[in-house]
Enzyme design. Structure first.
Site, PDB file in Angstrom:
ATOM      1  N   GLU A 168      18.243  46.492  38.083  1.00 52.42           N
ATOM      2  CA  GLU A 168      18.177  46.127  36.715  1.00 52.42           C
ATOM      3  C   GLU A 168      18.752  47.279  35.554  1.00 52.42           C
ATOM      4  OE1 GLU A 168      14.105  45.572  35.673  1.00 52.42           O
ATOM      5  OE2 GLU A 168      13.598  43.691  36.946  1.00 52.42           O
ATOM      6  N   GLU A 366      12.972  40.291  43.215  1.00 52.67           N
ATOM      7  CA  GLU A 366      11.778  40.768  42.679  1.00 52.67           C
ATOM      8  C   GLU A 366      11.095  39.394  41.935  1.00 52.67           C
ATOM      9  OE1 GLU A 366      11.131  44.112  39.916  1.00 52.67           O
ATOM     10  OE2 GLU A 366      12.435  45.321  41.240  1.00 52.67           O
TER      11      GLU A 366
END
Ligand code: BGP
Length: 470
Positions: A168, A366
């Protein structure tokens, strides 16, 4: 009608976490990270004043934890390697033999237990000394990262199944430069754009170095991608959605996967004088060193509408100058985290990657549900009965299954997370794990979802009421 949703052979069943959120400081020697520094200076910013010192104490309990991975059906698991632990002198200088011994032992045990190690090199955990030099705004820091990454490829290349340069990368840009949830809490878009550009360059340079070593594993990136939905088909709503998408989705996805920058975003940054500086050769390096595999983190959709109000031009430049978030009436919420739950979004995301990114090999890296006060759901034997998490997993996976049937190249699903771990400023407020953690004793207990996960992994699928899919 209930159907057995069977997943492809060798599908990766597992979960993920990161060094700073799970390891604890331990005794190997470790440079101070930005999180440790921020906690020391502003403990009030962390839920119930709990910092990253001990977290889930994985550094001391990794052998027991690997047994728990087996007991919860893992055939793969994502760790991150701590830069601060590997280079305890502020992220540079001599590598740390004790850190190398720890990670080698962990990775070896995982392999011996039939758990494929996925290793990520950066999960928000900048060594503080390097942040003091400018963090990602600094090109020297980019070079130090490449040295760290290359050291990891050399030391652990025989043990790691797949590599990831960043988790991220948008997160620290939003948190550190726009929205005040990461240290050093600057609000300055242009500096954020510089840090973002340098992160993309660091990704490409690490891949360039990786390719020279001829390892059999692949390397890529893990991105948090929310499909962007306009409030309506009104042209102004659609334009707002297109711009939000360029800022938050295409900004990292395009350069890190395709090696190019989104035209619309570049136009806006030029018009508003927010462009980062770079060298001509940087663009070549970025174009030639793209991801070989892509991790998709999906939690919530992004809903957007045209702005209702004028921009305050005396305020700092922000992406929100071009849109407002749309609070869709009737949406389903995870009230603890404040995130919308929209299962079909995971399908739309996979289709976007199939259609616009060459159907690159990908997996769900995720997805998960953080719930506060989970001890409410303890039964008499001390086990958390988390049917809501089981349903959350099934409802998302059913759409992943549909995406695979529709030709998306998705090879696995990793839940966030394995054992309850430390959630940055939210600390231990919301619990995400398949295994619960008693913070006082560090006792681990498999939740009902952990038992379900094992069964699902053994069966390579689960029974599902498919009429629920839209
Ligand atoms: C992702 C991060 C993870 C994890 C997760 C849950 O964005 O990669 O590190 O924290 O979100 O979010 P949170 O912990 O903020 O509830």
């Amino acid at each position: 009608m209930t159907e057995m949703l069977a997943f492809p052979k060798d599908f990766w069943w597992g979960s993920a976490w990161s060094a700073e959120q799970a390891e604890g400081r331990g005794e190997t020697g470790k440079a101070e990270t930005v999180w440790e520094h921020w906690f020391k200076t502003e403990p009030n910013r962390f839920y119930e004043g709990i910092g990253p010192e001990i977290t889930t104490d994985h550094i001391n309990r990794y052998k027991e934890d690997i047994q728990l991975m087996k007991e919860t059906g893992h055939n793969s698991f994502r760790i991150s390697i701590s830069w601060a632990r590997m280079f305890p002198n502020g992220g540079v200088g001599e590598k740390n033999p004790k850190a190398i011994a720890f990670y080698r032992d962990l990775l070896t045990e995982m392999n011996e237990s039939g758990i494929k190690p996925f290793a990520n090199l950066y999960h928000f955990d900048m060594p503080f000394a390097l942040q003091e030099q400018g963090g990602w705004e600094s090109r020297e820091v980019v070079e130090s990262y490449v040295t760290f990454a290359t050291t990891c490829f050399e030391e652990f290349g025989d043990l790691v199944y797949h590599w990831f340069t960043f988790n991220e990368p948008l997160g620290p840009i939003l948190g550190s430069y726009l929205e005040d949830f990461h240290y050093p809490n600057i609000v300055d878009f242009k500096r954020g754009a510089q840090a973002g550009f340098n992160t993309i360059l660091a990704h490409a340079k690490a891949i360039e170095s990786f390719k020279k070593l001829n390892l059999t594993s692949k390397i890529g990136v893990i991105l948090n991608l929310s499909p962007t939905y306009p409030r309506s088909q009104n042209e102004y709503d659609r334009e707002a959605a297109e711009i939000a998408d360029a800022f938050y989705t295409r900004s990292f996805l395009d350069p890190m996967v395709k090696g190019t920058f989104p035209k619309r975003l570049v136009e806006i940054l030029k018009e508003y004088d927010q462009m980062p500086t770079y060298e001509e050769n940087d663009l070549k390096i970025i174009a030639e060193n793209t991801s070989q595999i892509l991790g998709l983190n999906y939690y919530e959709p992004r809903r957007v509408k045209a702005r209702l109000t004028e921009i305050n031009k005396r305020g700092p430049f922000l992406p929100e100058w071009f849109f407002e978030l749309h609070n869709m009436p009737g949406k389903k919420m995870n009230v603890y985290r404040g995130w919308e739950i929209y299962e079909r979004g995971i399908y739309d995301l996979c289709v976007d990657i199939r259609d616009n990114y060459g159907n690159i090999e990908a997996f769900i890296s995720e997805n998960g549900m953080g719930v506060a006060n989970e001890e409410r759901f303890l039964n008499e034997e001390g086990q958390i009965i988390d049917d809501y998490r089981i349903n959350y997993i099934k409802d998302h996976l059913a759409y992943v299954h549909k995406a695979i049937q529709d030709g998306c190249n998705i090879n696995g699903y990793h839940l966030w997370t394995f054992i309850d771990c430390w959630s940055w400023i939210n600390s231990y407020k919301n619990r995400y794990g398949l295994v619960s953690l008693d913070l006082k004793t560090q006792k681990r207990t498999i939740k009902k979802s952990g038992e379900f996960y094992k069964e699902m992994s053994l069966n390579n699928g689960f029974e599902y009421e498919t009429s629920k899919l839209v």
